[in-house]
Write a protein that holds these residues in place. Structure first.
Motif, PDB file in Angstrom:
ATOM      1  N   HIS A 253      48.441  48.003  52.860  1.00  0.00           N
ATOM      2  CA  HIS A 253      48.844  48.521  51.554  1.00  0.00           C
ATOM      3  C   HIS A 253      49.524  49.873  51.706  1.00  0.00           C
ATOM      4  N   TYR A 254      50.842  49.861  51.560  1.00  0.00           N
ATOM      5  CA  TYR A 254      51.659  51.064  51.716  1.00  0.00           C
ATOM      6  C   TYR A 254      51.982  51.585  50.319  1.00  0.00           C
TER       7      TYR A 254
ATOM      8  N   SER B 228      44.333  47.486  38.530  1.00  0.00           N
ATOM      9  CA  SER B 228      44.538  47.271  37.090  1.00  0.00           C
ATOM     10  C   SER B 228      43.259  47.514  36.307  1.00  0.00           C
TER      11      SER B 228
HETATM   12  P1  FAD Z   1      43.765  42.637  42.466  1.00  0.00           P
HETATM   13  O1  FAD Z   1      43.796  43.736  43.457  1.00  0.00           O
HETATM   14  O2  FAD Z   1      44.037  41.246  42.937  1.00  0.00           O
HETATM   15  O3  FAD Z   1      42.371  42.693  41.698  1.00  0.00           O
HETATM   16  C1  FAD Z   1      41.921  41.661  40.853  1.00  0.00           C
HETATM   17  C2  FAD Z   1      40.421  41.530  41.040  1.00  0.00           C
HETATM   18  O4  FAD Z   1      39.930  40.622  40.043  1.00  0.00           O
HETATM   19  C3  FAD Z   1      40.037  40.961  42.385  1.00  0.00           C
HETATM   20  O5  FAD Z   1      39.140  41.837  43.043  1.00  0.00           O
HETATM   21  C4  FAD Z   1      39.372  39.629  42.045  1.00  0.00           C
HETATM   22  O6  FAD Z   1      38.313  39.338  42.922  1.00  0.00           O
HETATM   23  C5  FAD Z   1      38.901  39.849  40.628  1.00  0.00           C
HETATM   24  N1  FAD Z   1      38.786  38.619  39.826  1.00  0.00           N
HETATM   25  C6  FAD Z   1      39.746  37.711  39.582  1.00  0.00           C
HETATM   26  N2  FAD Z   1      39.274  36.733  38.791  1.00  0.00           N
HETATM   27  C7  FAD Z   1      37.975  37.030  38.536  1.00  0.00           C
HETATM   28  C8  FAD Z   1      36.949  36.377  37.779  1.00  0.00           C
HETATM   29  N3  FAD Z   1      37.156  35.235  37.113  1.00  0.00           N
HETATM   30  N4  FAD Z   1      35.725  36.960  37.743  1.00  0.00           N
HETATM   31  C9  FAD Z   1      35.484  38.135  38.416  1.00  0.00           C
HETATM   32  N5  FAD Z   1      36.430  38.776  39.116  1.00  0.00           N
HETATM   33  C10 FAD Z   1      37.663  38.224  39.194  1.00  0.00           C
HETATM   34  N6  FAD Z   1      51.339  46.799  46.983  1.00  0.00           N
HETATM   35  C11 FAD Z   1      51.934  47.977  47.328  1.00  0.00           C
HETATM   36  O7  FAD Z   1      52.225  48.802  46.459  1.00  0.00           O
HETATM   37  N7  FAD Z   1      52.204  48.252  48.646  1.00  0.00           N
HETATM   38  C12 FAD Z   1      51.894  47.385  49.646  1.00  0.00           C
HETATM   39  O8  FAD Z   1      52.146  47.663  50.822  1.00  0.00           O
HETATM   40  C13 FAD Z   1      51.264  46.164  49.303  1.00  0.00           C
HETATM   41  N8  FAD Z   1      50.934  45.273  50.267  1.00  0.00           N
HETATM   42  C14 FAD Z   1      50.318  44.113  49.921  1.00  0.00           C
HETATM   43  C15 FAD Z   1      49.975  43.217  50.952  1.00  0.00           C
HETATM   44  C16 FAD Z   1      49.336  42.039  50.635  1.00  0.00           C
HETATM   45  C17 FAD Z   1      48.976  41.081  51.732  1.00  0.00           C
HETATM   46  C18 FAD Z   1      49.038  41.717  49.278  1.00  0.00           C
HETATM   47  C19 FAD Z   1      48.364  40.433  48.933  1.00  0.00           C
HETATM   48  C20 FAD Z   1      49.397  42.597  48.262  1.00  0.00           C
HETATM   49  C21 FAD Z   1      50.046  43.792  48.572  1.00  0.00           C
HETATM   50  N9  FAD Z   1      50.390  44.714  47.593  1.00  0.00           N
HETATM   51  C22 FAD Z   1      50.994  45.894  47.939  1.00  0.00           C
HETATM   52  C23 FAD Z   1      50.158  44.435  46.157  1.00  0.00           C
HETATM   53  C24 FAD Z   1      48.831  45.016  45.676  1.00  0.00           C
HETATM   54  O9  FAD Z   1      47.779  44.395  46.358  1.00  0.00           O
HETATM   55  C25 FAD Z   1      48.733  44.748  44.179  1.00  0.00           C
HETATM   56  O10 FAD Z   1      49.818  45.309  43.474  1.00  0.00           O
HETATM   57  C26 FAD Z   1      47.446  45.311  43.566  1.00  0.00           C
HETATM   58  O11 FAD Z   1      46.337  45.244  44.406  1.00  0.00           O
HETATM   59  C27 FAD Z   1      47.182  44.547  42.292  1.00  0.00           C
HETATM   60  O12 FAD Z   1      46.029  45.052  41.671  1.00  0.00           O
HETATM   61  P2  FAD Z   1      45.321  44.194  40.557  1.00  0.00           P
HETATM   62  O13 FAD Z   1      44.187  44.998  40.083  1.00  0.00           O
HETATM   63  O14 FAD Z   1      46.318  43.724  39.577  1.00  0.00           O
HETATM   64  O15 FAD Z   1      44.817  42.871  41.291  1.00  0.00           O
END
Ligand code: FAD
Ligand code: UDP
Length: 394
Positions: free
Chosen positions: A62-63, A17
């Protein structure tokens, strides 16, 4: 008071994101700072090489998959793709089963060959007629009835979520397909592939193509907030944490991972079971629905990466209650949490210069392609909003 560096966007979180929105905004000429409390980019999609040189997914497998040409085409600017047919098995009653449930599973259950017609008839008899399934139990019962539900879904879900499938929204178990034919691919989306050099390499390219992006790792929002003068904040961390849990804490599920690496003779010895050279288990992922087994699944990511190396790493996933010292991996989709989230959302909607996006920012059980889509849409909105009022850096 000392003048703070002026930027356009402070972005909390360097996952899909945060980095996608940063890339779009930087490309348009805005000044963005992305921060993350972890020591790496990529959020939960981060991948890296372990001690044995195996490319692993430290936060769970992560697929990548998507039905959206727009999202795939956007990400394709930063990566080539390695096509994967994500295949998994379920292990219960002392044997491996074809999963998601399909005609092969039915034959394994019968102990003899069958036909689509017989499978269809069986399902017609077993299905529980529920017009609008309201929860994860009902959504499976309407498709396969009690036997397969009790074998594959009820115990696994209890273990993963520590909640009964009846308490979880229909979308949780509803995301697992049930097939009338022999198609045993785990996922249904039209595009199924992983970044050819891995997710981290893809994010590195994305950052290279984010002119002027400032990235700060190992730091928190609390530390960075007073250091910058920003026009708009994009927050991708947990929304309840942002508001100091003022309406109460949203629940999350966490995971503990146990990794084991096999190579040489030990790996050779397993090839009889996996049936595949250089691989330890018969499929990329094996699910263990039984409650007596403390983990939910074992993942051998080398099946999907296709890495050529005489070693492999298998990861066991143990579901855990979330506490503040752990990663909040999963939002918990129940009616009660949806109501609590709605209160935070109502407050977030009042903000004029803060956007909440991503899996934690919107408390949604979203996949990578969905959060990419959300970040692109939000970036477009912000481009429209600020284009005339901000003077992009030259
Ligand atoms: P995140 O990847 O969670 O990134 C948010 C970041 O913000 C993190 O690095 C965190 O450390 C940081 N952060 C939060 N709060 C703070 C703060 N206060 N200060 C500084 N930094 C902060 N999706 C798929 O499409 N296929 C899959 O096979 C799949 N498998 C998954 C398996 C698991 C076990 C998990 C948990 C998720 C899986 N997902 C999968 C979902 C996927 O991980 C998410 O859709 C995606 O990573 C979300 O991205 P994001 O940027 O929203 O959040
Ligand atoms: N599920 C299940 N049995 C399985 C696989 C999945 O009951 O063998 C249910 C379980 O509730 C799980 C949900 O379906 O949390 C979604 O499964 P998925 O594999 O998509 O979970 P994720 O990869 O997001 O952990």
């Amino acid at each position: 008071m000392e003048d703070l560096p002026e930027i356009d966007f402070l972005i909390v979180g360097a996952g899909f994101s945060g980095l996608v929105s940063a890339q779009r905004l930087c490309q348009a000429g805005f000044r963005c700072v992305v921060i993350d409390n972890r020591n790496h980019i990529g959020g939960n999609a981060y991948d890296c090489y372990d001690e044995a040189g195996v490319l692993i997914h430290p936060y769970g497998p992560h697929y990548f998959r998507s039905n959206s040409a727009r999202i795939v085409s956007y990400l394709s600017q930063f990566t080539e793709w390695h096509e994967v047919s994500y295949q998994i098995k379920s292990f219960t009653q002392q044997k491996f089963w074809s999963f998601p449930i399909n005609l092969n599973t039915f034959e394994e259950w019968l102990g003899r060959p069958s036909t689509e017609l017989e499978w269809r008839d069986y399902l017609e008899n077993q299905r529980i007629a529920i017009e609008h399934p309201q929860n994860s139990e009902e959504v499976i019962l309407t498709q396969v009835g009690w036997d397969f539900y009790r074998m594959f879904f009820e115990p696994y879900t209890l273990k993963q979520w520590k909640r009964h499938p009846r308490e979880l929204q229909a979308s949780v178990c509803g995301r697992i397909p049930i097939r009338l034919n022999r198609d045993d691919r785990y996922l249904t989306e039209s595009f199924q592939a992983m970044p050819a050099a891995g997710y981290t390499a893809m994010f590195e390219k994305m950052i290279e193509q984010s002119p002027g992006l400032v990235l700060r790792l190992n730091t928190s929002f609390a530390e960075e907030k007073p250091r910058w003068s920003y026009r708009h904040l994009i927050f991708t961390g947990p929304i309840d944490a942002y508001y100091d849990h003022c309406y109460g804490s949203l629940p999350y599920r966490s995971l503990r991972f146990e990794r084991e690496t096999y190579s040489g003779e030990e790996l050779r010895a397993r090839e009889a079971i996996s049936g595949k050279p250089g691989l330890w288990q018969p499929a990329l992922q094996v699910n263990y629905p039984d409650l007596e087994v403390p983990y939910t699944r074992t993942v051998e990511i080398k099946h999907a990466t296709g890495q050529k190396i005489d070693a492999t790493t298998v990861v066991r996933e143990f579901p855990e209650d979330w506490t503040p010292d752990k990663e909040p991996f999963y939002p918990v989709p129940t009616d009660a949490t949806a109501q609590l989230y709605a209160r935070y959302k109502a407050r977030a909607d009042q903000e004029t210069n803060v956007s909440f996006i991503g899996r934690l920012g919107t408390y949604r059980y979203y996949n990578m392609d969905q959060v990419t889509g959300m970040a692109l849409t939000e970036a477009e909105k912000l481009l429209q909003k600020y284009q005339s009022t901000l003077s992009p850096s030259s």
